[in-house]
Each structure stands twice: as structure tokens, then as C-alpha cells.
Design a protein around this motif. Structure first.
Motif, PDB file in Angstrom:
ATOM      1  N   MET A  48       1.094  -1.028  -0.499  1.00  0.00           N
ATOM      2  CA  MET A  48      -0.086  -0.411  -0.188  1.00  0.00           C
ATOM      3  C   MET A  48       1.145   1.244  -0.262  1.00  0.00           C
ATOM      4  N   CYS A  49       0.354   2.568  -0.150  1.00  0.00           N
ATOM      5  CA  CYS A  49       1.054   3.252   0.006  1.00  0.00           C
ATOM      6  C   CYS A  49       0.292   4.901   0.830  1.00  0.00           C
ATOM      7  N   GLN A  50       1.255   5.081   1.213  1.00  0.00           N
ATOM      8  CA  GLN A  50       0.445   6.324   2.554  1.00  0.00           C
ATOM      9  C   GLN A  50       0.285   7.717   1.701  1.00  0.00           C
ATOM     10  N   ILE A  51      -0.450   8.713   1.538  1.00  0.00           N
ATOM     11  CA  ILE A  51      -0.917  10.124   0.708  1.00  0.00           C
ATOM     12  C   ILE A  51      -1.027  10.320   1.645  1.00  0.00           C
ATOM     13  N   THR A  52      -1.156  11.912   1.635  1.00  0.00           N
ATOM     14  CA  THR A  52      -0.849  12.785   2.624  1.00  0.00           C
ATOM     15  C   THR A  52      -0.677  14.634   1.769  1.00  0.00           C
ATOM     16  N   HIS A  53      -1.639  15.653   2.577  1.00  0.00           N
ATOM     17  CA  HIS A  53      -1.135  16.475   2.700  1.00  0.00           C
ATOM     18  C   HIS A  53      -0.033  17.308   4.644  1.00  0.00           C
ATOM     19  N   MET A  54       0.708  17.376   3.892  1.00  0.00           N
ATOM     20  CA  MET A  54       1.745  17.953   5.287  1.00  0.00           C
ATOM     21  C   MET A  54       0.686  19.052   6.032  1.00  0.00           C
ATOM     22  N   GLY A  55       0.479  20.139   5.246  1.00  0.00           N
ATOM     23  CA  GLY A  55       0.109  21.363   5.819  1.00  0.00           C
ATOM     24  C   GLY A  55       0.724  21.836   6.581  1.00  0.00           C
ATOM     25  N   ARG A  56       1.100  22.744   8.158  1.00  0.00           N
ATOM     26  CA  ARG A  56       2.348  23.129   8.407  1.00  0.00           C
ATOM     27  C   ARG A  56       3.599  22.578   8.529  1.00  0.00           C
ATOM     28  N   ARG A  57       3.577  21.081   8.579  1.00  0.00           N
ATOM     29  CA  ARG A  57       4.147  20.251   9.000  1.00  0.00           C
ATOM     30  C   ARG A  57       5.622  20.288   7.799  1.00  0.00           C
ATOM     31  N   THR A  58       5.997  21.694   7.246  1.00  0.00           N
ATOM     32  CA  THR A  58       6.950  21.291   6.369  1.00  0.00           C
ATOM     33  C   THR A  58       7.327  23.060   6.152  1.00  0.00           C
ATOM     34  N   ALA A  59       7.997  22.825   4.601  1.00  0.00           N
ATOM     35  CA  ALA A  59       9.145  24.424   4.680  1.00  0.00           C
ATOM     36  C   ALA A  59       8.210  24.536   3.976  1.00  0.00           C
ATOM     37  N   TRP A  60       8.096  26.438   3.921  1.00  0.00           N
ATOM     38  CA  TRP A  60       7.618  27.093   2.911  1.00  0.00           C
ATOM     39  C   TRP A  60       9.441  27.554   1.769  1.00  0.00           C
ATOM     40  N   ASP A  61      10.468  27.568   2.222  1.00  0.00           N
ATOM     41  CA  ASP A  61      11.587  27.796   1.416  1.00  0.00           C
ATOM     42  C   ASP A  61      12.151  27.018   0.718  1.00  0.00           C
ATOM     43  N   ASP A  62      11.155  25.460   0.560  1.00  0.00           N
ATOM     44  CA  ASP A  62      11.732  24.454  -0.045  1.00  0.00           C
ATOM     45  C   ASP A  62      10.775  24.398  -1.335  1.00  0.00           C
ATOM     46  N   GLY A  63      11.128  23.810  -2.530  1.00  0.00           N
ATOM     47  CA  GLY A  63      10.260  22.844  -3.533  1.00  0.00           C
ATOM     48  C   GLY A  63       9.959  24.689  -4.664  1.00  0.00           C
ATOM     49  N   HIS A  64       8.581  24.796  -4.672  1.00  0.00           N
ATOM     50  CA  HIS A  64       8.236  25.660  -5.134  1.00  0.00           C
ATOM     51  C   HIS A  64       8.008  26.753  -4.307  1.00  0.00           C
ATOM     52  N   TRP A  65       8.107  26.922  -3.298  1.00  0.00           N
ATOM     53  CA  TRP A  65       8.388  27.797  -2.267  1.00  0.00           C
ATOM     54  C   TRP A  65       6.886  28.931  -1.968  1.00  0.00           C
ATOM     55  N   LEU A  66       6.381  27.854  -1.808  1.00  0.00           N
ATOM     56  CA  LEU A  66       4.842  28.436  -2.031  1.00  0.00           C
ATOM     57  C   LEU A  66       4.554  28.628  -0.686  1.00  0.00           C
ATOM     58  N   PRO A  67       3.383  28.909   0.335  1.00  0.00           N
ATOM     59  CA  PRO A  67       3.074  28.970   1.214  1.00  0.00           C
ATOM     60  C   PRO A  67       2.574  28.354   1.967  1.00  0.00           C
ATOM     61  N   VAL A  68       3.034  27.779   2.958  1.00  0.00           N
ATOM     62  CA  VAL A  68       2.130  26.329   3.336  1.00  0.00           C
ATOM     63  C   VAL A  68       1.064  26.604   4.070  1.00  0.00           C
ATOM     64  N   LEU A  69       0.315  25.621   4.519  1.00  0.00           N
ATOM     65  CA  LEU A  69      -1.480  25.652   4.156  1.00  0.00           C
ATOM     66  C   LEU A  69      -1.321  24.986   6.447  1.00  0.00           C
ATOM     67  N   ALA A  70      -2.329  25.392   6.080  1.00  0.00           N
ATOM     68  CA  ALA A  70      -3.341  25.277   8.144  1.00  0.00           C
ATOM     69  C   ALA A  70      -4.150  25.274   8.070  1.00  0.00           C
ATOM     70  N   PRO A  71      -4.672  25.169   9.436  1.00  0.00           N
ATOM     71  CA  PRO A  71      -6.520  25.326   9.421  1.00  0.00           C
ATOM     72  C   PRO A  71      -6.967  26.793  10.177  1.00  0.00           C
ATOM     73  N   SER A  72      -4.946  26.956  10.777  1.00  0.00           N
ATOM     74  CA  SER A  72      -5.042  28.767  11.914  1.00  0.00           C
ATOM     75  C   SER A  72      -3.955  28.545  11.348  1.00  0.00           C
ATOM     76  N   GLY A  73      -3.045  29.964  11.900  1.00  0.00           N
ATOM     77  CA  GLY A  73      -2.239  30.892  11.793  1.00  0.00           C
ATOM     78  C   GLY A  73      -0.923  30.196  13.005  1.00  0.00           C
ATOM     79  N   VAL A  74      -1.065  28.400  13.337  1.00  0.00           N
ATOM     80  CA  VAL A  74       0.076  28.471  14.433  1.00  0.00           C
ATOM     81  C   VAL A  74       1.518  27.742  14.086  1.00  0.00           C
ATOM     82  N   ARG A  75       2.253  28.553  14.292  1.00  0.00           N
ATOM     83  CA  ARG A  75       3.265  27.922  14.053  1.00  0.00           C
ATOM     84  C   ARG A  75       3.722  26.360  14.502  1.00  0.00           C
ATOM     85  N   GLU A  76       4.544  25.824  13.922  1.00  0.00           N
ATOM     86  CA  GLU A  76       5.301  24.365  13.837  1.00  0.00           C
ATOM     87  C   GLU A  76       6.846  24.612  14.822  1.00  0.00           C
TER      88      GLU A  76
END
Length: 677
Positions: free
Chosen positions: A100-128
Motif C-alpha cells: 500500500m501507499c500512504q498519501i498526505t498533505h503536510m499542512g504546516r508540517r513542512t517548509a515554505w522555502d523549498d520546492g516551489h516556495w509556496l506558503p504552507v497551509l494550516a487551519p489556523s496561523g499556528v507555527r510548528e
């Protein structure tokens, strides 16, 4: 112990799993361009060969460009991955395991300054704290897009030949909506539990619509965040019941904790120094509340614990992921009644910590894991049995002896002391790292089982080695802590002196750590538990600089609890005697400012100098002048150049006898040199 319960088949939807032991989803960072290519495939095929029932690949496989990979995950956000999925699933299925394969959206649990430099997402503006990004608060349009992205990724997984997928909720975007720690919304996606579950239920609906009714759908969810303001057991049971009521989910994978900082991650992916498998009962409480099958993975590293989890009814399936990194043939050995020969996972943490440092995972004491392209897990007999002499009974020497004996060679191992294990004996002196003794115990058991001629209390000299008429000589004599060169260095002792008992120190102690790895932490642990007042000073800008997040977090927590103090960016300029004490002049590495400490003892950890005298003495008598062909070594081929026609044997050295490194390097040296022989 009756382990038959672990070997019983289990029916999961349309699948009949051949036993109850699973390898759960993780990201070993073997990814290439977001794809699971040959290295990734062979790593999972080996577990299938070894008898695992189900291997879940693609830990945290990302579904969208605003969920970038920060520790080597796959990317299922476009169709280019499907052919690579198909190669992997075909390979695993050939060996009788489900996949099987696991899939996800990491939400805030990632970095904004990697990949395409898009803002990370979360339900609220709480930093991890762990991943450090300040997230964008999600809009309704973001939610619609992500529901679509989950469904599209699920379709790609089905097209890739998987038996099912797992949606990752715990600590990732779906779990961030669920947890009151991270969801402070006041709209239809916040507040009451039903609202906080809304996005999860929308994703489940969309995914099931996309993959149809005959595809296994698992969810990795939280059983208890174990924090005062987080999800309680009651909350998690209610969420599990809502998932069950959809009628669309076939398996729940239960975790516990809140891995939002380094210590939280350590509590989740547990290194040595923490109790093993503490959350089995958390999973059991979910199992009592729902009628869905329950999988649990969380520090289950040994057969006895796995058997207990199943036999006592806490879970239906056990995840032994790191245990199968240590030994992918765990199930096969168990089935053959060879439990004693399973290479144990002792919680070194080298696998997960390297991934979190941006490096590929390796097992601390199984160097073949992740290197299946060139190194075998199952050793075959050599076509030409040889006489092999190994000098040194540390991990590198023991591994060399083990491999050569497995290949059918006649092996003699000389060890100068009365104990095997080398520096691991010292490493086990501290409380936090005591489990490292398990590596030594297994290697000793194996070389005894394989009939290696062990000669302890024997300081081997060149004449004695040559008298054995060897075809191959492996020098695994390790290193020694050479005295430091700063003024007054004679007033200091080494960490080796302290752990070996050669130096008995107490009172106020300054421990100067030049290396930033485990030895200083073990020494400070040993001294502080004996009642000394310890300060660690390091020239590095961070403490235990070379350790990853889980092992360093546990080590620093334990040292702090013992009253150890820490000082960074300081090096020793000079030591002077002042009466019965030592004055330590510390120099700030950036400003040059000198400060003083007055202590009873100074302990220095600055690595090892190779004990290579015997190697250099034997070089003129060797066929290869002691040299190794690096290209052949990397390819898994015989690595001895035949450069000396008068030579009598091939000669190699491993581990710290070459340069100060670590246990894994020594074991890898030994495996690469000895496997082709």
C-alpha cells in the motif's frame, strides 16, 4: 513464548495477509525526482522476500505542490510517478506480500522555502516548532482544491498497482484540523469535533468515489495527543467512530503523541533511552470502541512485545518497521524457529535522524539496508573458501568475522582484551545508550554460532598473524584518544579514560566536546548520574551538533534533568593548575574573548587517532599493499588490487583503524570488503 499468533493470516477486505507483521509507511529518503526508483523498490522487495505480510511505502507521500518534501518523500501530485509505482508493486507482489501507499498533505508540517516556495497551509496561523513555518490560514477554495488533490493521488496509486492506500491524518493537515492545538477556526471547520472532522470526511468521500469499493483504504490517526490542550482519548475515540460510520474505511492505524517539536518526534519515533512501545494500550482503547481492524506501530521492536500486542487483543496487526530495517528477514527467521538469530533493532535512531537531517536512512548496524543494489542481506557460500584473520573484536571486526564465516571461510579473530565489543562496551556505560549492548550481544552470538575461532587476551603481532598463513587479513584495531595539543593538555583526561574506569573523576567537571556526537553525551550522563556537577562546553554553535533530532532531544532532556549545564561557541585555550583544582581558560570561537572556569577535572572528547601500527607493519607482505579499489568497493566487487607479486595475503583495515568515524561506518567497511571474498 507462543509466537504462532503473529504468523496467523489476517483477512483485510479482499486481501488475505499471510501474517500479522507489517512494515508501516515511512520515508527512507531513497527518492529520485519524487519517484520510487530502483533503490526504493529493492528496499521494499527485500522485506517481501523476508516474509512481511504488507509493506506500506511512501511515508508522507505528498499530493500537492504546496506540500513540499522536506525529508525525501515521494510526490504523487502528477502522473509521472505511476510507471514507477507499477514497477515497485509488481516487484513486491512477486514475493508474496501486499503493498500500500500512504498519501498526505503536510499542512504546516513542512517548509515554505523549498520546492516551489509556496506558503504552507494550516487551519489556523499556528507555527510548528519542528518545521518552523508560519502557515497561511486556509480558505474554502484551498480546501476544495486539496480534496481534489487527495482523490487524484489516490487514483494514481490505484493505477500504480497498489492493494490500497493510507490517508495520513496524525499531525499532518487532516490531523491539524482535528486537533484543538492547531485548529482555532470559528467557521464550519472549527469548534465542535464534527466541524473539525469535516475536511477529513470530505477527503474520505472523494477518495472512495475515485478508487471504488474494492480498494483498501486505511487511515493513520491519533489515539491520544497526550498533551493537556490536545486531543484526548475521548476525542480520538469519537473521531474514530465518525470515520467508522462512513462505511468507507477498512483499517485504522493508531499513533499517539504530538510530534510538533524534536522531543515530541522522539516520543513518537522512539530512540533508545525511552521505554519501548508505550502506546499499545492507546491503540487498544480505539479497538474496543470500533469494529474496524487496528494496526499499531510505535516502538514495537521485538517479537515478545509484538506477540503481547496481538495475543492480549490490543491490536490486529503490528507494525515492526524499524525492526525490519534492522532485519528484513525477521518474519522468515521467526517462521523457521530462528528467533535468536534475528538482528535486533536497539533503537539507535540513526535511520529516522538521518532522514530528518536530509540524508538517506541507514540502519545503524545492518549496513545492507538501503544498499540492496550492491550488498546482500542473505549471504551465500563462497566458491573458494579461504583463511581469514581478523584483528580486533569491536563491531567492525565482529562483522568482518561474521560475514566471512557465513561465506564458509575459516576465520580467526584476535582481541587484545578479555571482552568483545570494542568501544560499544564503553558506549553502553551511560544509561541513555545502554541498549547499544544489544548490537554487541547479537554479533557475539552470531560469530559463536558460525564457529569463529575467538582468541581473547591476545595482542596480535605481525609474526603471529603471518603464522596463521592467511589469505585475507582484516585490521579492525580501532583508535585511541590522542592527547589534545592546547597548553596544559596533560591536566585533562579523555572520555575513554572515564568510561573505561582508568580515570576516576568527581566533583565539578568541565567536559569539552570537540566532536558533537554520542560519546560526550554518554560521558556526561555517566558522570552526572554518579553525582558530579558537569558542564559541557563545545566550539560548535549547537549542542551535540552531529546528532539528529530524536536522539539529541532525548540525550539533552536526560542530561538537563541531571543538572548538566551547556555552553556553546567555546574552545579551550589553556589549562593551568591552581592548588588542587584546574583553571580553564575558554576562548569564544567568534569573538576571541577569554573567560575562566575553576573545576576539579577536565574531560576531553575529540575523536580517535587510528591504531594502525600493525596494518603498516603488514603492508609490505600483502598482495595489495593494504590498498582498496574504491570503485570496486562501491560496486560490491572484490576490492583488492593485485599490485605486489611477492605478497602473501590481501590486507584491509576497517572502522576507526582508518579514521575516527562511527559504528555504522565500521560495519559498512567490513561488509563491503568481505561480501565479495
Amino acid at each position: 513464548m507462543d509466537v504462532s499468533v503473529l504468523l496467523e493470516p489476517f483477512r483485510l477486505k479482499h486481501l488475505t495477509l499471510r501474517n500479522r507483521i507489517i512494515s508501516t509507511s515511512h520515508a527512507p529518503n531513497f527518492v529520485e525526482a519524487g519517484h520510487p526508483r530502483e533503490r526504493y523498490r529493492l528496499y521494499h522487495e527485500e522485506k517481501a522476500k523476508g516474509g512481511v505480510a504488507l509493506t506500506m511505502i511512501g511515508g508522507s507521500t505528498n499530493i500537492a505542490p504546496d506540500s513540499p518534501s522536506v525529508f525525501g518523500q515521494l510526490y504523487a501530485g502528477d502522473d509521472s510517478i505511476v510507471p514507477w509505482f507499477r514497477e515497485l508493486t509488481d516487484g513486491v507482489h512477486r514475493h508474496g506480500a501486499a503493498v500500500m501507499c500512504q498519501i498526505t498533505h503536510m499542512g504546516r508540517r513542512t517548509a515554505w522555502d523549498d520546492g516551489h516556495w509556496l506558503p504552507v497551509l494550516a487551519p489556523s496561523g499556528v507555527r510548528e516548532r519542528a518545521h518552523r513555518a508560519f502557515p497561511k490560514v486556509m480558505e474554502l477554495q484551498d480546501m476544495d482544491r486539496i480534496v481534489h488533490d487527495f482523490a487524484a493521488a489516490a487514483r494514481r496509486c490505484k493505477a500504480g498497482g497498489f492493494d490500497g492506500i493510507e490517508l495520513l491524518s496524525h499531525s499532518h493537515l487532516l490531523g491539524q484540523f482535528l486537533s484543538p492545538l492547531t485548529n482555532r477556526r470559528e467557521d464550519d471547520y472549527g469548534g465542535p469535533l464534527a466541524n473539525r472532522m469535516r475536511l477529513t470526511l470530505q477527503v474520505i468521500d472523494a477518495v472512495r468515489t475515485e478508487v471504488g469499493p474494492d480498494f483498501v483504504l486505511s487511515m493513520r490517526i491519533t489515539g491520544d495527543e497526550l498533551t493537556g490542550d490536545g486531543l484526548s482519548t475521548r476525542d480520538c475515540i469519537a473521531a474514530a467512530r465518525l470515520i467508522e460510520e462512513t462505511g468507507q474505511v477498512d483499517l485504522l492505524n493508531i499513533l499517539a503523541g504530538a510530534p510538533y517539536d524534536d522531543l515530541g518526534l522522539a516520543e513518537w519515533v522512539r530512540p533508545m533511552g525511552l521505554p519501548s512501545a508505550p502506546h499499545i494500550e492507546v491503540a487498544g482503547r480505539i479497538r474496543e470502541a470500533v469494529n474496524l481492524p487496528i494496526l499499531h506501530a510505535g516502538g514495537i521492536a521485538d517479537i515478545a512485545t509484538a506477540q503481547h500486542a496481538i495475543a492480549e487483543g490490543h491490536v490486529d496487526l503490528v507494525g515492526m518497521t524499524r525492526a525490519q530495517m534492522a532485519d528484513p528477514y525477521l518474519v522468515a527467521k521467526l517462521s523457521r524457529g530462528e528467533e535468536v538469530r534475528i538482528r535486533p533493532c536497539v533503537g539507535l535512531g540513526y535511520c529516522v535522524d538521518r532522514v530528518n537531517q536530509g540524508k538517506p536512512a541507514v540502519c545503524g548496524h545492518n549496513a545492507a539496508t538501503g544498499r540492496e543494489q550492491t550488498l546482500p542481506h542473505v549471504l551465500s557460500a563462497s566458491e573458494r573458501p579461504r583463511k581469514v584473520v581478523v584483528v580486533g573484536g569491536g563491531p567492525g571486526g565482529l562483522e568482518a568475522a561474521r560475514v566471512c564465516a557465513h561465506r564458509g571461510h575459516d576465520v580467526v579473530l584476535f582481541e587484545a582484551s578479555d571482552l568483545l565489543g570494542g568501544q560499544l562496551v564503553l558506549a553502553a556505560r551511560g544509561t541513555t545508550r545502554r541498549q547499544v549492548q544489544g548490537v554487541v550481544d547479537w554479533l557475539i552470538s552470531e560469530v559463536n554460532t558460525l564457529g569463529v575461532d575467538l582468541r581473547l587476551n591476545t595482542y596480535a603481532e605481525a609474526g603471529e598473524v603471518k603464522s596463521e598463513m592467511p589469505d585475507l587479513v582484516i585490521i579492525a584495531t580501532g583508535g585511541w584518544p590522542a592527547p589534545p595539543t592546547f597548553p596544559g593538555a596533560a591536566l585533562a583526561v579523555s572520555s575513554w579514560d572515564v568510561l573505561s574506569g582508568e580515570a576516576r573523576v568527581s566533583g565539578e567537571i568541565l567536559l569539552f566536546d570537540e566532536v558533537g556526537d554520542h560519546p560526550a553525551a554518554v560521558t556526561a550522563d555517566f558522570l552526572s548520574r554518579a553525582g558530579s556537577s558537569v558542564e559541557i562546553a563545545t566550539p560548535d554553535r549547537t549542542l551535540l551538533h552531529d546528532l539528529g533530532p530524536t536522539t539529541s532531544a532525548v540525550a539533552l532532556r536526560n542530561l538537563s534533568a541531571n543538572g548538566v549545564k551547556f555552553t556553546c561557541l567555546q574552545e579551550i585555550a589553556e589549562l593551568t593548575r591552581m592548588g588542587g583544582r584546574i583553571e580553564v581558560h575558554l576562548r569564544h570561537t567568534l569573538t576571541g574573548e577569554i573567560t575562566a572556569r575553576h573545576v576539579d577535572h577536565v574531560v576531553v572528547e575529540h575523536g580517535l587517532t587510528p591504531m594502525d601500527g600493525l596494518f603498516h607493519e603488514l603492508k609490505p607482505f600483502s598482495k595489495n599493499f593494504g590498498q582498496i579499489n574504491h570503485t570496486a568497493l562501491i560496486r560490491g566487487e572484490i576490492a583488492f588490487p593485485d599490485t605486489n607479486p611477492e605478497g602473501q595475503f590481501d590486507l584491509a583495515r576497517v572502522g576507526d583503524a582508518i579514521a575516527s568515524r562511527n559504528m555504522h561506518a565500521a560495519i559498512l567497511d567490513a561488509l563491503r570488503i568481505c561480501v565479495p571474498v
